[in-house]
Write a protein that holds these residues in place. Structure first.
Motif, PDB file in Angstrom:
ATOM      1  N   PRO A  88       0.826  -1.104  -0.229  1.00  0.00           N
ATOM      2  CA  PRO A  88       0.117   0.902   0.147  1.00  0.00           C
ATOM      3  C   PRO A  88       1.135   0.596   0.057  1.00  0.00           C
ATOM      4  CG  PRO A  88      -0.686  -1.528   1.421  1.00  0.00           C
ATOM      5  CD  PRO A  88       0.473  -2.123   1.205  1.00  0.00           C
ATOM      6  N   MET A  89       1.793   0.620   0.141  1.00  0.00           N
ATOM      7  CA  MET A  89       3.092   2.789   0.895  1.00  0.00           C
ATOM      8  C   MET A  89       3.333   3.139  -0.877  1.00  0.00           C
ATOM      9  SD  MET A  89       5.683   1.210   3.463  1.00  0.00           S
ATOM     10  CE  MET A  89       6.914   2.767   3.154  1.00  0.00           C
ATOM     11  N   LYS A  90       3.718   2.002  -2.194  1.00  0.00           N
ATOM     12  CA  LYS A  90       3.253   2.515  -3.395  1.00  0.00           C
ATOM     13  C   LYS A  90       5.203   3.143  -3.354  1.00  0.00           C
ATOM     14  CE  LYS A  90      -1.049   2.185  -5.328  1.00  0.00           C
ATOM     15  NZ  LYS A  90      -2.151   1.285  -4.015  1.00  0.00           N
ATOM     16  N   PRO A  91       6.474   3.196  -3.152  1.00  0.00           N
ATOM     17  CA  PRO A  91       7.095   3.514  -3.178  1.00  0.00           C
ATOM     18  C   PRO A  91       8.152   3.564  -3.807  1.00  0.00           C
ATOM     19  CG  PRO A  91       7.342   1.458  -2.125  1.00  0.00           C
ATOM     20  CD  PRO A  91       6.058   1.159  -2.343  1.00  0.00           C
ATOM     21  N   GLU A  92       8.551   5.215  -4.803  1.00  0.00           N
ATOM     22  CA  GLU A  92       8.351   5.219  -6.090  1.00  0.00           C
ATOM     23  C   GLU A  92       9.664   5.012  -6.406  1.00  0.00           C
ATOM     24  OE1 GLU A  92       8.985  10.293  -8.833  1.00  0.00           O
ATOM     25  OE2 GLU A  92       8.443   9.534  -6.709  1.00  0.00           O
ATOM     26  N   ARG A  93       9.984   4.301  -7.046  1.00  0.00           N
ATOM     27  CA  ARG A  93      11.492   3.487  -7.838  1.00  0.00           C
ATOM     28  C   ARG A  93      12.268   3.430  -7.063  1.00  0.00           C
ATOM     29  NH1 ARG A  93      15.514   7.501  -8.812  1.00  0.00           N
ATOM     30  NH2 ARG A  93      16.586   5.764 -10.287  1.00  0.00           N
ATOM     31  N   PRO A  94      11.918   1.796  -5.789  1.00  0.00           N
ATOM     32  CA  PRO A  94      12.233   2.048  -5.372  1.00  0.00           C
ATOM     33  C   PRO A  94      13.094   0.643  -5.671  1.00  0.00           C
ATOM     34  CG  PRO A  94      10.179  -0.356  -5.255  1.00  0.00           C
ATOM     35  CD  PRO A  94      10.506   2.078  -6.619  1.00  0.00           C
ATOM     36  N   LEU A  95      14.308   0.446  -4.557  1.00  0.00           N
ATOM     37  CA  LEU A  95      15.796  -0.041  -4.326  1.00  0.00           C
ATOM     38  C   LEU A  95      15.568  -1.488  -3.097  1.00  0.00           C
ATOM     39  CD1 LEU A  95      18.500  -1.759  -5.930  1.00  0.00           C
ATOM     40  CD2 LEU A  95      19.336   0.063  -5.116  1.00  0.00           C
ATOM     41  N   VAL A  96      15.183  -2.547  -3.633  1.00  0.00           N
ATOM     42  CA  VAL A  96      15.696  -3.694  -2.499  1.00  0.00           C
ATOM     43  C   VAL A  96      16.742  -4.003  -1.749  1.00  0.00           C
ATOM     44  CG1 VAL A  96      14.060  -5.890  -1.530  1.00  0.00           C
ATOM     45  CG2 VAL A  96      13.048  -4.306  -2.680  1.00  0.00           C
ATOM     46  N   LEU A  97      17.044  -3.984  -0.961  1.00  0.00           N
ATOM     47  CA  LEU A  97      18.557  -4.162  -0.837  1.00  0.00           C
ATOM     48  C   LEU A  97      18.768  -5.455   0.354  1.00  0.00           C
ATOM     49  CD1 LEU A  97      20.571  -1.416  -1.028  1.00  0.00           C
ATOM     50  CD2 LEU A  97      20.915  -2.791  -2.389  1.00  0.00           C
ATOM     51  N   ALA A  98      18.939  -6.656   0.156  1.00  0.00           N
ATOM     52  CA  ALA A  98      18.585  -7.601   0.849  1.00  0.00           C
ATOM     53  C   ALA A  98      20.027  -7.563   1.505  1.00  0.00           C
ATOM     54  CB  ALA A  98      18.227  -8.675   0.327  1.00  0.00           C
ATOM     55  N   LEU A  99      20.329  -7.928   3.154  1.00  0.00           N
ATOM     56  CA  LEU A  99      21.486  -8.002   3.769  1.00  0.00           C
ATOM     57  C   LEU A  99      21.297 -10.148   3.471  1.00  0.00           C
ATOM     58  CD1 LEU A  99      20.677  -6.048   6.594  1.00  0.00           C
ATOM     59  CD2 LEU A  99      22.216  -5.898   4.506  1.00  0.00           C
ATOM     60  N   PRO A 100      22.577 -10.563   3.311  1.00  0.00           N
ATOM     61  CA  PRO A 100      22.687 -12.018   2.898  1.00  0.00           C
ATOM     62  C   PRO A 100      23.227 -12.773   4.126  1.00  0.00           C
ATOM     63  CG  PRO A 100      24.695 -10.957   1.440  1.00  0.00           C
ATOM     64  CD  PRO A 100      23.313  -9.889   1.919  1.00  0.00           C
ATOM     65  N   ARG A 101      23.307 -13.719   4.689  1.00  0.00           N
ATOM     66  CA  ARG A 101      22.206 -14.485   3.089  1.00  0.00           C
ATOM     67  C   ARG A 101      20.686 -13.980   3.894  1.00  0.00           C
ATOM     68  NH1 ARG A 101      26.592 -18.102   5.818  1.00  0.00           N
ATOM     69  NH2 ARG A 101      28.428 -19.110   3.638  1.00  0.00           N
ATOM     70  N   ASP A 120      19.627  -5.574  -5.548  1.00  0.00           N
ATOM     71  CA  ASP A 120      20.577  -6.457  -5.008  1.00  0.00           C
ATOM     72  C   ASP A 120      20.454  -6.346  -3.598  1.00  0.00           C
ATOM     73  OD1 ASP A 120      23.482  -6.486  -5.723  1.00  0.00           O
ATOM     74  OD2 ASP A 120      23.637  -3.985  -6.191  1.00  0.00           O
ATOM     75  N   VAL A 121      21.724  -7.176  -3.563  1.00  0.00           N
ATOM     76  CA  VAL A 121      22.555  -6.813  -2.053  1.00  0.00           C
ATOM     77  C   VAL A 121      23.699  -6.325  -1.584  1.00  0.00           C
ATOM     78  CG1 VAL A 121      21.977  -9.840  -2.497  1.00  0.00           C
ATOM     79  CG2 VAL A 121      24.471  -8.490  -3.114  1.00  0.00           C
ATOM     80  N   LEU A 122      23.999  -5.857  -0.164  1.00  0.00           N
ATOM     81  CA  LEU A 122      24.527  -5.022   0.340  1.00  0.00           C
ATOM     82  C   LEU A 122      25.056  -6.429   1.303  1.00  0.00           C
ATOM     83  CD1 LEU A 122      24.326  -2.219   0.691  1.00  0.00           C
ATOM     84  CD2 LEU A 122      22.769  -2.443   2.587  1.00  0.00           C
ATOM     85  N   PHE A 123      26.624  -6.091   1.010  1.00  0.00           N
ATOM     86  CA  PHE A 123      26.995  -6.384   2.501  1.00  0.00           C
ATOM     87  C   PHE A 123      27.495  -5.582   3.637  1.00  0.00           C
ATOM     88  CE2 PHE A 123      27.513  -8.710  -1.201  1.00  0.00           C
ATOM     89  CZ  PHE A 123      27.269  -9.954  -0.835  1.00  0.00           C
ATOM     90  N   VAL A 124      27.615  -5.986   4.579  1.00  0.00           N
ATOM     91  CA  VAL A 124      28.659  -5.562   5.829  1.00  0.00           C
ATOM     92  C   VAL A 124      29.139  -6.436   6.866  1.00  0.00           C
ATOM     93  CG1 VAL A 124      27.528  -4.154   8.022  1.00  0.00           C
ATOM     94  CG2 VAL A 124      26.201  -4.364   6.466  1.00  0.00           C
TER      95      VAL A 124
END
Length: 221
Positions: free
Chosen positions: A20-33, A51-55
């Motif tokens: 329901p938020m309908k974010p504009e041009r969203p980029l989903v960044l996953a913290l693996p694994r 994409d993935v985001l490593f920390v």
């Protein structure tokens, strides 16, 4: 009582809260694994790039588990220092720089394994959804969010199936949007809220990422 059968179900429930938020041009960044199967469901539901985001944390010399800084990847990798700790427990700068370079090299190795030669996604000006399978104290998540802020992310959202209420409150006080399926009062560990919380292998993660890359996406202007 377990709230989720597995990370895939958790991702679908989280996606339903985010839709329901309908974010504009969203980029989903996953913290693996663990965040990858959750993020795949979110990206699919929102028709979003993923994409993935490593920390990688830098530990105190005599106590490696005690984080004094963290290195976060991306188009412009950054180091986030825990200045409050470093004021009380000074550490030689040469040590920090050596560890930073070592962890950056490990991040590059893991990114190549997961993503091949594809460059990290740009975050500047975009709505960023940082996704993990759950958050307890949130040390890695805090470093990731701080680095994304420095990189010029627009709207910044932490999206997780489950989070400790105390951590959620602290993050919201710091100006972070937190969206969770559940914020249970009796929180001991993320795994207690899953019936299947097995340790993901690299092969599982790579297969999920390849499936996500092959999924059709709408081109956003």
């Amino acid at each position: 009582m377990n709230d989720f059968a597995d990370r895939t179900e958790a991702g679908r429930l989280l996606a339903a809260k985010l839709a329901p938020m309908k974010p504009e041009r969203p980029l989903v960044l996953a913290l693996p694994r663990g965040g990858v199967p959750v993020a795949v469901e979110v990206a699919s539901a929102l028709d979003a790039e993923m994409d993935v985001l490593f920390v990688r944390k830098i530990g105190f010399p005599s106590q490696p588990e005690f984080a004094i800084a963290a290195v976060v990847d991306g188009a412009h990798p950054q180091m986030v220092r825990n200045e409050e700790v470093l004021t009380q427990l000074p550490v030689d700068e040469a040590y920090i720089e050596r560890e930073r370079d070592r962890e950056l090299a490990e991040i590059e190795r893991r990114r190549a394994l997961y993503c091949g030669d594809r460059a990290p996604s740009e975050v500047a000006g975009r709505t960023i959804l940082v996704v993990d399978d759950g958050v307890a104290t949130g040390t890695s998540v805090r470093a990731a969010l701080a680095a994304l802020r420095r990189s010029g992310a627009g709207r910044l959202i932490l999206a997780v199936p489950v989070i400790s209420p105390e951590t959620a409150r602290e993050l919201r006080d710091d100006g972070i949007e937190v969206i969770a399926v559940t914020e249970p009062a009796h929180f001991m560990a993320v795994g207690q809220f899953y019936r299947d919380f097995h340790q993901l292998e690299d092969g599982e993660v790579i297969a999920l990422l390849r499936r996500n890359e092959a999924a059709p996406r709408t081109e956003h202007a």
